[in-house]
Design a protein around this motif. Structure first.
Motif, PDB file in Angstrom:
ATOM      1  N   THR A  73       0.820  -1.211   0.000  1.00 16.27           N
ATOM      2  CA  THR A  73       0.000   0.000   0.000  1.00 16.27           C
ATOM      3  C   THR A  73       0.856   1.264   0.000  1.00 16.27           C
ATOM      4  O   THR A  73       0.390   2.317  -0.382  1.00 16.27           O
ATOM      5  N   GLU A  74       2.094   1.148   0.441  1.00 20.10           N
ATOM      6  CA  GLU A  74       2.992   2.309   0.440  1.00 20.10           C
ATOM      7  C   GLU A  74       3.919   2.216  -0.762  1.00 20.10           C
ATOM      8  O   GLU A  74       4.500   1.171  -1.017  1.00 20.10           O
ATOM      9  N   GLN A  75       4.037   3.288  -1.518  1.00 18.66           N
ATOM     10  CA  GLN A  75       4.976   3.312  -2.629  1.00 18.66           C
ATOM     11  C   GLN A  75       6.391   3.357  -2.076  1.00 18.66           C
ATOM     12  O   GLN A  75       6.602   3.702  -0.925  1.00 18.66           O
ATOM     13  N   GLY A  76       7.325   3.023  -2.930  1.00 17.72           N
ATOM     14  CA  GLY A  76       8.716   3.107  -2.509  1.00 17.72           C
ATOM     15  C   GLY A  76       9.078   4.523  -2.112  1.00 17.72           C
ATOM     16  O   GLY A  76       8.491   5.491  -2.593  1.00 17.72           O
ATOM     17  N   ILE A  77      10.056   4.635  -1.231  1.00 18.45           N
ATOM     18  CA  ILE A  77      10.520   5.938  -0.765  1.00 18.45           C
ATOM     19  C   ILE A  77      11.900   6.191  -1.353  1.00 18.45           C
ATOM     20  O   ILE A  77      12.783   5.339  -1.280  1.00 18.45           O
ATOM     21  N   ASP A  78      12.079   7.369  -1.957  1.00 19.35           N
ATOM     22  CA  ASP A  78      13.352   7.738  -2.572  1.00 19.35           C
ATOM     23  C   ASP A  78      14.211   8.517  -1.591  1.00 19.35           C
ATOM     24  O   ASP A  78      13.739   9.461  -0.958  1.00 19.35           O
ATOM     25  N   LEU A  79      15.481   8.115  -1.504  1.00 19.66           N
ATOM     26  CA  LEU A  79      16.462   8.806  -0.679  1.00 19.66           C
ATOM     27  C   LEU A  79      17.689   9.081  -1.531  1.00 19.66           C
ATOM     28  O   LEU A  79      17.904   8.428  -2.545  1.00 19.66           O
ATOM     29  N   LYS A  80      18.495  10.018  -1.121  1.00 17.51           N
ATOM     30  CA  LYS A  80      19.797  10.275  -1.747  1.00 17.51           C
ATOM     31  C   LYS A  80      20.838  10.284  -0.638  1.00 17.51           C
ATOM     32  O   LYS A  80      20.583  10.755   0.464  1.00 17.51           O
ATOM     33  N   HIS A  81      22.005   9.764  -0.970  1.00 14.10           N
ATOM     34  CA  HIS A  81      23.091   9.788  -0.002  1.00 14.10           C
ATOM     35  C   HIS A  81      24.390  10.120  -0.726  1.00 14.10           C
ATOM     36  O   HIS A  81      24.689   9.540  -1.762  1.00 14.10           O
ATOM     37  N   GLN A  82      25.127  11.069  -0.181  1.00  9.39           N
ATOM     38  CA  GLN A  82      26.412  11.457  -0.762  1.00  9.39           C
ATOM     39  C   GLN A  82      27.478  10.500  -0.265  1.00  9.39           C
ATOM     40  O   GLN A  82      27.740  10.427   0.929  1.00  9.39           O
ATOM     41  N   ASN A 109       1.508   7.357   6.694  1.00  9.53           N
ATOM     42  CA  ASN A 109       0.210   7.977   6.954  1.00  9.53           C
ATOM     43  C   ASN A 109      -0.857   6.895   6.888  1.00  9.53           C
ATOM     44  O   ASN A 109      -1.017   6.238   5.864  1.00  9.53           O
ATOM     45  N   GLN A 110      -1.569   6.717   7.973  1.00  3.47           N
ATOM     46  CA  GLN A 110      -2.639   5.734   8.090  1.00  3.47           C
ATOM     47  C   GLN A 110      -2.176   4.357   7.590  1.00  3.47           C
ATOM     48  O   GLN A 110      -2.722   3.817   6.633  1.00  3.47           O
ATOM     49  N   PRO A 111      -1.175   3.778   8.256  1.00  2.53           N
ATOM     50  CA  PRO A 111      -0.696   2.464   7.817  1.00  2.53           C
ATOM     51  C   PRO A 111      -1.756   1.389   8.060  1.00  2.53           C
ATOM     52  O   PRO A 111      -2.548   1.480   8.986  1.00  2.53           O
ATOM     53  N   SER A 112      -1.742   0.389   7.200  1.00  3.67           N
ATOM     54  CA  SER A 112      -2.673  -0.726   7.360  1.00  3.67           C
ATOM     55  C   SER A 112      -2.293  -1.524   8.601  1.00  3.67           C
ATOM     56  O   SER A 112      -1.182  -1.395   9.131  1.00  3.67           O
ATOM     57  N   GLU A 113      -3.188  -2.372   9.051  1.00  9.62           N
ATOM     58  CA  GLU A 113      -2.904  -3.202  10.222  1.00  9.62           C
ATOM     59  C   GLU A 113      -1.719  -4.126   9.935  1.00  9.62           C
ATOM     60  O   GLU A 113      -0.863  -4.338  10.788  1.00  9.62           O
ATOM     61  N   GLY A 114      -1.660  -4.655   8.700  1.00  2.68           N
ATOM     62  CA  GLY A 114      -0.545  -5.527   8.322  1.00  2.68           C
ATOM     63  C   GLY A 114       0.791  -4.805   8.383  1.00  2.68           C
ATOM     64  O   GLY A 114       1.788  -5.363   8.852  1.00  2.68           O
ATOM     65  N   LEU A 115       0.813  -3.555   7.915  1.00  4.34           N
ATOM     66  CA  LEU A 115       2.051  -2.782   7.956  1.00  4.34           C
ATOM     67  C   LEU A 115       2.444  -2.485   9.403  1.00  4.34           C
ATOM     68  O   LEU A 115       3.619  -2.575   9.758  1.00  4.34           O
ATOM     69  N   MET A 116       1.471  -2.172  10.250  1.00  8.32           N
ATOM     70  CA  MET A 116       1.775  -1.925  11.671  1.00  8.32           C
ATOM     71  C   MET A 116       2.384  -3.170  12.317  1.00  8.32           C
ATOM     72  O   MET A 116       3.333  -3.070  13.097  1.00  8.32           O
ATOM     73  N   GLN A 117       1.857  -4.333  11.995  1.00 10.51           N
ATOM     74  CA  GLN A 117       2.422  -5.574  12.543  1.00 10.51           C
ATOM     75  C   GLN A 117       3.863  -5.749  12.091  1.00 10.51           C
ATOM     76  O   GLN A 117       4.730  -6.134  12.869  1.00 10.51           O
TER      77      GLN A 117
END
Length: 197
Positions: A73-82, A109-117
Motif C-alpha cells: 500500500t505504500e509506494q517506494g521511498i526515494d532517498l539520496k546519499h552522498q 500515513n494511516q498504515p494498514s494493520e498488516g504494515l503496523m504488525q
C-alpha cells in the motif's frame, strides 16, 4: 603494500539499517541502490537483509536509494546519499574509516494493520551473516561520544521550529478566515441589493 588499481582506491559500503541496527527485513521488501553509471551494473537490487552494497572506487557521488516495503500500500521511498570517501578535516587514515551516515525517518500515513504488525516485528537486532565483514557492525565506535545527544538536540530544535511555524500559519489562517467571513458577508449584502450607506 600492494597498490590499488587506478580506479579502485577505496573500498566503500552503503547501507540501510535501523537506527539501533534493528532487523528491517519484516518491513523492507527490497532496496535499490543506484550507483554512478561508470560502475558495472550500477542498479543494485538487494532483497534481503542486510541491505547494503560494497564496492571499490575512487570518487564521491550521490547514490540514489529506493526503499520498498512488504505491504504494497505504500509506494517506494526515494532517498539520496552522498558517498564520502575522504574525511572533512584532517588526513585520511587506513586505521579509521570515513563514516558518513545520515538519519532518516519513515512516516506512514494511516498504515494498514498488516504494515503496523510488520513495523512492530522490527524490534529484533540484525545479525550480520559471515563474509560481510566486521566494518558493517563496527561503525558505532567511530561516532563522537556526544553524537546521539547532539542529534537529539538538533531534532528537538527542528521540532520547535516546526511548532513555531505551525502556530504562525494557524494565526495567518485565522486572520484570512476572518477576512473571508467579512468579505462573504459583504458579497451577500451586495447581491441582495442592500448597499450600506
Amino acid at each position: 603494500g600492494k597498490r590499488a588499481p587506478e580506479f579502485q582506491t577505496h573500498r566503500w559500503h552503503v547501507y540501510l539499517r535501523g537506527a539501533s541496527n534493528e532487523d528491517l527485513s519484516p518491513l523492507v521488501e527490497r532496496v535499490i541502490f543506484q550507483l554512478h553509471p561508470s560502475f558495472n551494473n550500477p542498479t543494485r537490487v538487494v532483497d534481503q537483509a542486510p541491505f547494503h552494497v560494497t564496492e571499490l572506487g575512487w570518487g564521491e557521488f550521490d547514490i540514489g536509494i529506493k526503499v520498498y516495503f512488504h505491504d504494497g500500500t505504500e509506494q517506494g521511498i526515494d532517498l539520496k546519499h552522498q558517498l564520502q570517501l575522504f574525511p572533512k578535516s584532517g588526513e585520511p587514515s587506513m586505521k579509521r574509516p570515513v563514516v558518513h551516515e545520515r538519519y532518516d525517518e519513515f512516516v506512514f500515513n494511516q498504515p494498514s494493520e498488516g504494515l503496523m504488525q510488520r513495523i512492530h516485528m522490527c524490534n529484533t537486532r540484525l545479525t550480520v551473516p559471515p563474509g560481510i565483514g566486521s566494518s558493517y557492525t563496527s561503525l558505532e565506535p567511530h561516532f563522537s561520544p556526544n553524537y546521539y545527544h547532539d542529534e537529539l538536540l538538533r531534532m528537538q530544535a527542528a521540532q520547535r521550529r516546526v511548532q513555531a511555524e505551525t502556530e504562525l500559519l494557524k494565526e495567518e489562517f485565522e486572520r484570512v478566515d476572518a477576512e473571508y467571513g467579512l468579505l462573504s458577508d459583504e458579497v451577500r449584502r451586495l447581491e441582495s441589493g442592500k448597499i450600506p450607506q
